[in-house]
Write an enzyme that holds these catalytic residues in place. Structure first.
Site, mmCIF file in Angstrom:
data_model
loop_
_atom_site.group_PDB
_atom_site.id
_atom_site.type_symbol
_atom_site.label_atom_id
_atom_site.label_comp_id
_atom_site.label_asym_id
_atom_site.label_seq_id
_atom_site.Cartn_x
_atom_site.Cartn_y
_atom_site.Cartn_z
ATOM 1 N N LYS A 14 16.800 -45.788 98.126
ATOM 2 C CA LYS A 14 15.767 -45.219 97.254
ATOM 3 C C LYS A 14 16.191 -45.258 95.783
ATOM 4 C CE LYS A 14 15.959 -41.214 99.392
ATOM 5 N NZ LYS A 14 17.017 -41.473 100.405
ATOM 6 N N ARG A 88 10.618 -33.682 100.618
ATOM 7 C CA ARG A 88 11.433 -33.783 101.837
ATOM 8 C C ARG A 88 10.920 -32.860 102.932
ATOM 9 N NH1 ARG A 88 16.354 -35.879 98.995
ATOM 10 N NH2 ARG A 88 17.918 -36.373 100.550
ATOM 11 N N ARG A 127 29.414 -45.965 98.851
ATOM 12 C CA ARG A 127 28.649 -45.773 97.606
ATOM 13 C C ARG A 127 29.506 -45.243 96.465
ATOM 14 N NH1 ARG A 127 23.022 -42.650 97.749
ATOM 15 N NH2 ARG A 127 24.201 -41.029 98.853
ATOM 16 N N ARG A 161 30.148 -39.229 95.561
ATOM 17 C CA ARG A 161 29.556 -37.923 95.832
ATOM 18 C C ARG A 161 30.327 -37.158 96.899
ATOM 19 N NH1 ARG A 161 23.268 -39.149 96.471
ATOM 20 N NH2 ARG A 161 23.598 -37.543 98.042
ATOM 21 N N ARG A 172 22.917 -34.492 107.124
ATOM 22 C CA ARG A 172 21.840 -34.998 106.268
ATOM 23 C C ARG A 172 20.830 -35.802 107.090
ATOM 24 N NH1 ARG A 172 25.479 -37.933 102.060
ATOM 25 N NH2 ARG A 172 23.566 -38.593 101.012
HETATM 26 P P1 ADP Z 1 20.321 -39.286 99.195
HETATM 27 O O1 ADP Z 1 20.319 -40.167 97.974
HETATM 28 O O2 ADP Z 1 21.553 -39.473 100.001
HETATM 29 O O3 ADP Z 1 19.052 -39.386 99.985
HETATM 30 P P2 ADP Z 1 19.818 -37.068 97.413
HETATM 31 O O4 ADP Z 1 20.631 -37.405 96.231
HETATM 32 O O5 ADP Z 1 18.367 -37.332 97.353
HETATM 33 O O6 ADP Z 1 20.449 -37.767 98.695
HETATM 34 O O7 ADP Z 1 20.013 -35.541 97.801
HETATM 35 C C1 ADP Z 1 21.305 -34.962 97.915
HETATM 36 C C2 ADP Z 1 21.188 -33.535 98.430
HETATM 37 O O8 ADP Z 1 20.405 -32.749 97.511
HETATM 38 C C3 ADP Z 1 20.461 -33.382 99.767
HETATM 39 O O9 ADP Z 1 21.332 -33.552 100.866
HETATM 40 C C4 ADP Z 1 19.933 -31.938 99.668
HETATM 41 O O10 ADP Z 1 20.970 -30.997 99.888
HETATM 42 C C5 ADP Z 1 19.546 -31.847 98.201
HETATM 43 N N1 ADP Z 1 18.134 -32.269 97.960
HETATM 44 C C6 ADP Z 1 17.723 -33.336 97.222
HETATM 45 N N2 ADP Z 1 16.380 -33.421 97.187
HETATM 46 C C7 ADP Z 1 15.920 -32.372 97.926
HETATM 47 C C8 ADP Z 1 14.626 -31.922 98.287
HETATM 48 N N3 ADP Z 1 13.499 -32.571 97.885
HETATM 49 N N4 ADP Z 1 14.526 -30.805 99.075
HETATM 50 C C9 ADP Z 1 15.630 -30.147 99.483
HETATM 51 N N5 ADP Z 1 16.878 -30.533 99.194
HETATM 52 C C10 ADP Z 1 17.050 -31.634 98.406
HETATM 53 P P1 ADP Z 2 19.514 -43.559 98.612
HETATM 54 O O1 ADP Z 2 19.117 -43.222 97.188
HETATM 55 O O2 ADP Z 2 18.339 -43.812 99.499
HETATM 56 O O3 ADP Z 2 20.445 -42.552 99.208
HETATM 57 P P2 ADP Z 2 21.114 -45.699 97.385
HETATM 58 O O4 ADP Z 2 20.155 -46.478 96.568
HETATM 59 O O5 ADP Z 2 22.036 -44.773 96.670
HETATM 60 O O6 ADP Z 2 20.317 -44.926 98.578
HETATM 61 O O7 ADP Z 2 21.961 -46.742 98.261
HETATM 62 C C1 ADP Z 2 23.003 -46.322 99.140
HETATM 63 C C2 ADP Z 2 24.139 -47.355 99.108
HETATM 64 O O8 ADP Z 2 23.682 -48.563 99.717
HETATM 65 C C3 ADP Z 2 24.594 -47.727 97.707
HETATM 66 O O9 ADP Z 2 26.006 -47.927 97.731
HETATM 67 C C4 ADP Z 2 23.851 -49.022 97.401
HETATM 68 O O10 ADP Z 2 24.578 -49.869 96.506
HETATM 69 C C5 ADP Z 2 23.728 -49.660 98.772
HETATM 70 N N1 ADP Z 2 22.454 -50.403 98.953
HETATM 71 C C6 ADP Z 2 21.220 -50.034 98.523
HETATM 72 N N2 ADP Z 2 20.284 -50.934 98.904
HETATM 73 C C7 ADP Z 2 20.939 -51.890 99.600
HETATM 74 C C8 ADP Z 2 20.523 -53.104 100.270
HETATM 75 N N3 ADP Z 2 19.243 -53.480 100.300
HETATM 76 N N4 ADP Z 2 21.473 -53.828 100.891
HETATM 77 C C9 ADP Z 2 22.779 -53.451 100.873
HETATM 78 N N5 ADP Z 2 23.243 -52.332 100.267
HETATM 79 C C10 ADP Z 2 22.329 -51.557 99.631
#
Ligand code: ADP
Ligand code: ADP
Ligand code: ZN
Length: 215
Positions: A14, A88, A127, A161, A172
């Site tokens: 994302k 979420r 990551r 992170r 998660r």
């Molecule tokens: P990821 O990129 O791995 O999907 P995020 O960076 O979006 O994770 O979120 C990291 C953490 O922040 C989540 O595990 C949760 O604890 C909190 N968080 C983020 N967005 C939300 C949301 N919309 N509602 C509740 N908790 C959230």
């Molecule tokens: P999210 O915000 O959904 O948690 P991220 O964009 O942070 O996901 O991506 C999670 C990890 O996967 C990062 O290390 C990123 O560089 C890698 N990644 C993202 N998209 C791809 C893809 N299409 N193929 C391979 N690796 C990816």
């Protein structure tokens, strides 16, 4: 005005795709994860409260994240918002609809990034993020350049992170399936859901999303 949601489990890509859209289209990324991480370092009471919840991989309360998004929608104007990691829960989805309606806006698409769990452990544990600009890297699929400089801003500091561990990922993922995946049916029923193959290469995923935005 094209507002979209990027929906998918942790590691689906994302943030990576949101940044591409910001660069290519001047849209504005609203990541509640980024906002919460910022609040965490601010030393405020709210920041301290959410830190532990996030470290465990659980969701913080709807009230807090809806408040953060409401404040942004109140103060930021954009050609389009990308909601990344929000909503979420169903309560957050309802709140978002109301907040956008109050601005005379709505959602154009909800893009579900489809991946399988097996890929997510590798995605999450590899990551790394540029500390100055937030560019997202991966040890295997998108390594930090050998000269140690961020391709996007030249920065030399990268962070990992605290919740990017295999242990926290389990929690998660469970939170995603229990609390967030019902949104897939919810947005399908509203006729807004579009799916993309999140396992494809980053450029291919970006092309699929571009095609949806042009449709
Ligand atoms: P990821 O990129 O791995 O999907 P995020 O960076 O979006 O994770 O979120 C990291 C953490 O922040 C989540 O595990 C949760 O604890 C909190 N968080 C983020 N967005 C939300 C949301 N919309 N509602 C509740 N908790 C959230
Ligand atoms: P999210 O915000 O959904 O948690 P991220 O964009 O942070 O996901 O991506 C999670 C990890 O996967 C990062 O290390 C990123 O560089 C890698 N990644 C993202 N998209 C791809 C893809 N299409 N193929 C391979 N690796 C990816
Ligand atoms: Zn950078």
């Amino acid at each position: 005005m094209t507002n979209i949601i990027l929906l998918g489990p942790p590691g689906a890509g994302k943030g990576t795709q949101a940044r591409r859209l910001v660069e290519a289209r001047g849209m504005v990324q609203l990541s509640t994860g980024d906002m919460l991480r910022e609040a965490k370092t601010s030393g405020t009471e709210m920041g301290n409260r959410v830190a532990e919840v996030m470290a465990r991989g659980e969701l913080v309360t709807d009230e807090i994240v809806i408040g953060l998004i409401a404040e942004k929608l109140d103060t930021v104007e954009a050609a389009g918002f990308i909601f990344d990691g929000f909503p979420r829960t169903l309560a957050q989805a309802d709140a978002l609809q109301d907040l956008l309606a109050a601005k005379g806006q709505d959602l154009a698409h909800v893009i579900e990034m489809q991946v399988d769990d097996a890929a997510l452990v590798a995605r999450i544990t590899g990551r790394a993020t540029c500390a100055s600009c937030g560019e997202v890297y991966h040890d295997v699929t998108k390594p930090i350049p050998a000269d140690g400089h961020c391709t996007s801003c030249g920065g030399t500091e990268f962070t990992r992170r605290a919740d990017d561990t295999e242990e926290a990922l389990k929690t998660r993922l469970m939170a995603y399936y229990k609390q967030t995946s019902p949104l897939i049916g919810y947005y399908h029923a509203k006729g807004l859901l579009r799916g993309v193959d999140g396992l494809a290469e980053i450029d291919a995923v970006a092309a699929d999303i571009a095609a949806i935005l042009e449709s």
